[in-house]
Design a protein around this motif. Structure first.
Motif, PDB file in Angstrom:
ATOM      1  N   ALA A 255       8.086   1.284  -6.207  1.00 25.01           N
ATOM      2  CA  ALA A 255       8.999   0.234  -6.666  1.00 25.01           C
ATOM      3  C   ALA A 255      10.058   0.041  -5.594  1.00 25.01           C
ATOM      4  CB  ALA A 255       9.624   0.641  -7.992  1.00 25.01           C
ATOM      5  N   VAL A 256       9.874  -0.990  -4.781  1.00 27.81           N
ATOM      6  CA  VAL A 256      10.741  -1.171  -3.613  1.00 27.81           C
ATOM      7  C   VAL A 256      12.202  -1.350  -4.010  1.00 27.81           C
ATOM      8  CG1 VAL A 256      11.235  -2.752  -1.702  1.00 27.81           C
ATOM      9  CG2 VAL A 256       8.894  -2.015  -2.125  1.00 27.81           C
ATOM     10  N   SER A 257      12.441  -2.065  -5.119  1.00 25.97           N
ATOM     11  CA  SER A 257      13.842  -2.351  -5.471  1.00 25.97           C
ATOM     12  C   SER A 257      14.619  -1.091  -5.854  1.00 25.97           C
ATOM     13  CB  SER A 257      13.899  -3.376  -6.601  1.00 25.97           C
ATOM     14  OG  SER A 257      13.188  -2.871  -7.695  1.00 25.97           O
ATOM     15  N   THR A 258      13.911  -0.019  -6.285  1.00 27.82           N
ATOM     16  CA  THR A 258      14.629   1.210  -6.630  1.00 27.82           C
ATOM     17  C   THR A 258      14.384   2.300  -5.587  1.00 27.82           C
ATOM     18  OG1 THR A 258      12.749   1.844  -8.012  1.00 27.82           O
ATOM     19  CG2 THR A 258      14.624   0.802  -9.132  1.00 27.82           C
ATOM     20  N   SER A 259      13.804   1.930  -4.429  1.00 31.03           N
ATOM     21  CA  SER A 259      13.540   2.918  -3.382  1.00 31.03           C
ATOM     22  C   SER A 259      14.688   2.931  -2.370  1.00 31.03           C
ATOM     23  CB  SER A 259      12.248   2.551  -2.648  1.00 31.03           C
ATOM     24  OG  SER A 259      12.489   1.415  -1.850  1.00 31.03           O
ATOM     25  N   SER A 260      14.536   3.740  -1.326  1.00 26.08           N
ATOM     26  CA  SER A 260      15.584   3.800  -0.304  1.00 26.08           C
ATOM     27  C   SER A 260      15.663   2.539   0.541  1.00 26.08           C
ATOM     28  CB  SER A 260      15.361   5.013   0.613  1.00 26.08           C
ATOM     29  OG  SER A 260      15.715   6.162  -0.103  1.00 26.08           O
ATOM     30  N   VAL A 261      14.669   1.638   0.367  1.00 31.62           N
ATOM     31  CA  VAL A 261      14.761   0.348   1.049  1.00 31.62           C
ATOM     32  C   VAL A 261      16.057  -0.336   0.590  1.00 31.62           C
ATOM     33  CG1 VAL A 261      13.711  -1.937   1.253  1.00 31.62           C
ATOM     34  CG2 VAL A 261      12.263   0.111   1.245  1.00 31.62           C
ATOM     35  N   ALA A 262      16.351  -0.165  -0.713  1.00 36.35           N
ATOM     36  CA  ALA A 262      17.578  -0.756  -1.256  1.00 36.35           C
ATOM     37  C   ALA A 262      18.822  -0.096  -0.662  1.00 36.35           C
ATOM     38  CB  ALA A 262      17.578  -0.626  -2.780  1.00 36.35           C
ATOM     39  N   LYS A 263      18.657   1.082  -0.033  1.00 42.71           N
ATOM     40  CA  LYS A 263      19.806   1.754   0.593  1.00 42.71           C
ATOM     41  C   LYS A 263      19.878   1.438   2.083  1.00 42.71           C
ATOM     42  CE  LYS A 263      19.618   5.814  -2.442  1.00 42.71           C
ATOM     43  NZ  LYS A 263      19.325   7.261  -2.429  1.00 42.71           N
ATOM     44  N   GLY A 264      19.036   0.532   2.539  1.00 41.90           N
ATOM     45  CA  GLY A 264      19.130   0.079   3.928  1.00 41.90           C
ATOM     46  C   GLY A 264      18.172   0.763   4.886  1.00 41.90           C
ATOM     47  N   GLU A 265      17.222   1.568   4.358  1.00 38.10           N
ATOM     48  CA  GLU A 265      16.260   2.217   5.254  1.00 38.10           C
ATOM     49  C   GLU A 265      15.423   1.141   5.950  1.00 38.10           C
ATOM     50  OE1 GLU A 265      13.979   6.206   4.564  1.00 38.10           O
ATOM     51  OE2 GLU A 265      12.825   4.625   3.625  1.00 38.10           O
ATOM     52  N   THR A 266      15.087   1.351   7.229  1.00 38.17           N
ATOM     53  CA  THR A 266      14.293   0.333   7.918  1.00 38.17           C
ATOM     54  C   THR A 266      12.846   0.395   7.430  1.00 38.17           C
ATOM     55  OG1 THR A 266      13.546   1.732   9.724  1.00 38.17           O
ATOM     56  CG2 THR A 266      15.668   0.626  10.034  1.00 38.17           C
ATOM     57  N   LEU A 267      12.158  -0.701   7.693  1.00 39.51           N
ATOM     58  CA  LEU A 267      10.752  -0.813   7.304  1.00 39.51           C
ATOM     59  C   LEU A 267       9.932   0.323   7.932  1.00 39.51           C
ATOM     60  CD1 LEU A 267       8.651  -2.647   5.985  1.00 39.51           C
ATOM     61  CD2 LEU A 267       8.553  -3.954   8.100  1.00 39.51           C
ATOM     62  N   ILE A 268      10.146   0.565   9.205  1.00 36.70           N
ATOM     63  CA  ILE A 268       9.375   1.581   9.915  1.00 36.70           C
ATOM     64  C   ILE A 268       9.693   2.973   9.356  1.00 36.70           C
ATOM     65  CG2 ILE A 268       8.997   2.679  12.179  1.00 36.70           C
ATOM     66  CD1 ILE A 268       7.823  -0.097  12.057  1.00 36.70           C
ATOM     67  N   ASP A 269      10.960   3.254   9.085  1.00 37.55           N
ATOM     68  CA  ASP A 269      11.308   4.565   8.532  1.00 37.55           C
ATOM     69  C   ASP A 269      10.648   4.779   7.173  1.00 37.55           C
ATOM     70  OD1 ASP A 269      12.729   5.399  10.703  1.00 37.55           O
ATOM     71  OD2 ASP A 269      14.680   4.763   9.930  1.00 37.55           O
ATOM     72  N   THR A 270      10.637   3.732   6.356  1.00 32.60           N
ATOM     73  CA  THR A 270       9.986   3.846   5.041  1.00 32.60           C
ATOM     74  C   THR A 270       8.506   4.145   5.240  1.00 32.60           C
ATOM     75  OG1 THR A 270      11.510   2.225   4.133  1.00 32.60           O
ATOM     76  CG2 THR A 270       9.523   2.621   2.858  1.00 32.60           C
ATOM     77  N   ALA A 271       7.863   3.400   6.133  1.00 33.03           N
ATOM     78  CA  ALA A 271       6.427   3.583   6.363  1.00 33.03           C
ATOM     79  C   ALA A 271       6.144   4.975   6.926  1.00 33.03           C
ATOM     80  CB  ALA A 271       5.919   2.516   7.316  1.00 33.03           C
TER      81      ALA A 271
ATOM     82  N   PHE B  93       6.922  -5.569  -0.979  1.00 37.77           N
ATOM     83  CA  PHE B  93       8.305  -6.019  -0.780  1.00 37.77           C
ATOM     84  C   PHE B  93       8.509  -7.425  -1.344  1.00 37.77           C
ATOM     85  CE2 PHE B  93       7.562  -2.841   2.442  1.00 37.77           C
ATOM     86  CZ  PHE B  93       8.740  -2.117   2.472  1.00 37.77           C
ATOM     87  N   GLU B  94       7.443  -8.023  -1.873  1.00 41.37           N
ATOM     88  CA  GLU B  94       7.527  -9.353  -2.489  1.00 41.37           C
ATOM     89  C   GLU B  94       6.826  -9.290  -3.833  1.00 41.37           C
ATOM     90  OE1 GLU B  94       5.519 -12.439  -0.315  1.00 41.37           O
ATOM     91  OE2 GLU B  94       7.381 -13.215   0.473  1.00 41.37           O
ATOM     92  N   ALA B  95       7.162 -10.225  -4.716  1.00 38.05           N
ATOM     93  CA  ALA B  95       6.585 -10.243  -6.059  1.00 38.05           C
ATOM     94  C   ALA B  95       5.061 -10.401  -6.023  1.00 38.05           C
ATOM     95  CB  ALA B  95       7.193 -11.385  -6.853  1.00 38.05           C
ATOM     96  N   SER B  96       4.400  -9.822  -7.009  1.00 43.02           N
ATOM     97  CA  SER B  96       2.944  -9.942  -7.103  1.00 43.02           C
ATOM     98  C   SER B  96       2.483  -9.569  -8.509  1.00 43.02           C
ATOM     99  CB  SER B  96       2.276  -9.002  -6.103  1.00 43.02           C
ATOM    100  OG  SER B  96       0.885  -8.942  -6.325  1.00 43.02           O
ATOM    101  N   THR B  97       1.496 -10.292  -9.014  1.00 46.42           N
ATOM    102  CA  THR B  97       0.858  -9.892 -10.274  1.00 46.42           C
ATOM    103  C   THR B  97      -0.570  -9.482  -9.960  1.00 46.42           C
ATOM    104  OG1 THR B  97       2.152 -11.527 -11.466  1.00 46.42           O
ATOM    105  CG2 THR B  97       0.243 -10.643 -12.619  1.00 46.42           C
ATOM    106  N   ARG B  98      -1.375 -10.446  -9.523  1.00 45.28           N
ATOM    107  CA  ARG B  98      -2.800 -10.225  -9.310  1.00 45.28           C
ATOM    108  C   ARG B  98      -3.101  -9.203  -8.215  1.00 45.28           C
ATOM    109  NH1 ARG B  98      -2.251 -15.140 -11.512  1.00 45.28           N
ATOM    110  NH2 ARG B  98      -0.422 -15.069 -10.203  1.00 45.28           N
TER     111      ARG B  98
END
Ligand code: ASP
Length: 321
Positions: free
Chosen positions: A85-101, A60-65
């Motif tokens: 890819a969180v930005s194009t997932s249902s997280v972007a549609k407001g799904e809660t963290l727990i529901d996504t998990a 949910f946050e940027a990362s390279t390494r």
């Protein structure tokens, strides 16, 4: 809920933090990682150990390494690896963290690697799912695999950790890397210091088992290891340093300040580096002193060791009791 795995070399179901892990568990990861360093230097880097297993990276946050090294680690052990890819997932549609998990858990994923901006968010998920969960950085709390790879780098360079003087310098207040490193280095017998301007030194940081300094030369004096940290501007509310120029002048690592450390002291940085802010470019690239590239190499090996140990525990838990 599946329990921890007593009797195993790493008797834990998840890797959520360094705090609370005992030296034998930490050493089990480091010793196994040593063998993976050698395997990764071979032409044939791939093994079938995790064949059939699925690893999902949920950042949910940027990362390279961290993200790429978990991906490589999983693939080198033969697992199927999915990067969500969180930005194009249902997280972007407001799904809660727990529901996504819970959705991902229902797909029979074996290991979830999670990075989140909120401290404690990864544990929240780990409490709800059946798979193993690895914290790839939660807010300002912890980044356990970074501390393990730092320890492996130090141990391979110096042959030990116990008794070394280690200075963590820079934005201590917002650094999950500093917190994990303080716990791990203390557990393995190092003498830990933190060095930062007062605005970036959390009150009572000494309670974690370190000595605090607000002067760079005094803080790194006589140290064997100098670890530099990035200013975590994404976590700052308001200006905590007068200016970048001022910060570099007093707290940026250059050769003049480095002269206070031991002559053979090594320089570390978890990345991403901001050259000219917390570290001078020449110092960062000094092939005799800087082990920043080695840290990246050790990152893959450490993550392979973590995946190996945690999936052994999944197998142990799958056996009927
Ligand atoms: N990559 C490290 C982290 O995620 C350090 C940093 O971002 O400065 O915490």
């Amino acid at each position: 809920m599946v329990a921890d795995a007593p009797g195993s070399a790493f008797p834990h179901r998840h890797l959520l933090a360094i705090e609370g892990l005992h030296p034998p568990a930490l050493l089990a990861v480091l010793d196994l990682a040593d063998t993976y360093v050698e395997q990764n230097r071979d032409a044939d880097k791939k093994r079938a150990l995790l064949r059939g297993r699925t690893l999902m990276n949920l950042f949910f946050e940027a990362s390279t390494r961290t993200r790429t090294s978990f991906e490589l680690a999983g693939k080198r052990l033969g697992a199927d690896v999915i990067n969500m890819a969180v930005s194009t997932s249902s997280v972007a549609k407001g799904e809660t963290l727990i529901d996504t998990a819970m959705t991902l858990n229902a797909m029979q994923v074996d290991v979830l690697v999670i990075r989140h901006a909120e401290s404690g968010a990864v544990k929240l998920i780990a409490d709800k799912v059946n798979c193993a969960v690895i914290n790839a950085g939660d807010g300002t709390h912890e980044h356990p695999t970074q501390a393990l790879l730092d320890a492996l780098t130090i141990r391979r360079r110096t042959g030990r950790i116990s008794g070394l003087r280690v200075a963590n310098c820079g934005d201590i207040a917002h650094s999950r890397v500093a917190r994990s490193n303080i716990h791990l280095l203390n557990a393995l017998g190092a003498r830990v210091r933190v060095v930062a301007p007062r605005t970036l030194l959390p009150a009572a940081i000494e309670r974690l088992g370190c000595e605090a300094f607000d002067d760079m030369r005094a803080g790194i004096e006589g140290c064997d290891i100098v670890m530099m940290l990035r200013l975590q501007t994404e976590r700052m509310h308001g200006a905590l340093v007068p200016s970048i120029r001022e910060f570099f002048r007093f707290f940026g690592l250059d050769y003049a300040k480095l002269a206070a450390a031991r002559a053979e002291a090594i320089i570390m940085h978890p990345g991403p580096m901001n050259r000219g802010v917390e570290i001078d470019s020449e110092v960062a690239d000094d092939i005799h002193r800087s082990v920043i590239r080695e840290q990246v190499e050790m990152g893959v090996a450490v993550r392979m060791a973590c995946l190996d140990l945690l999936t052994r525990n999944l197998l142990a838990n799958a056996r009927p009791s």
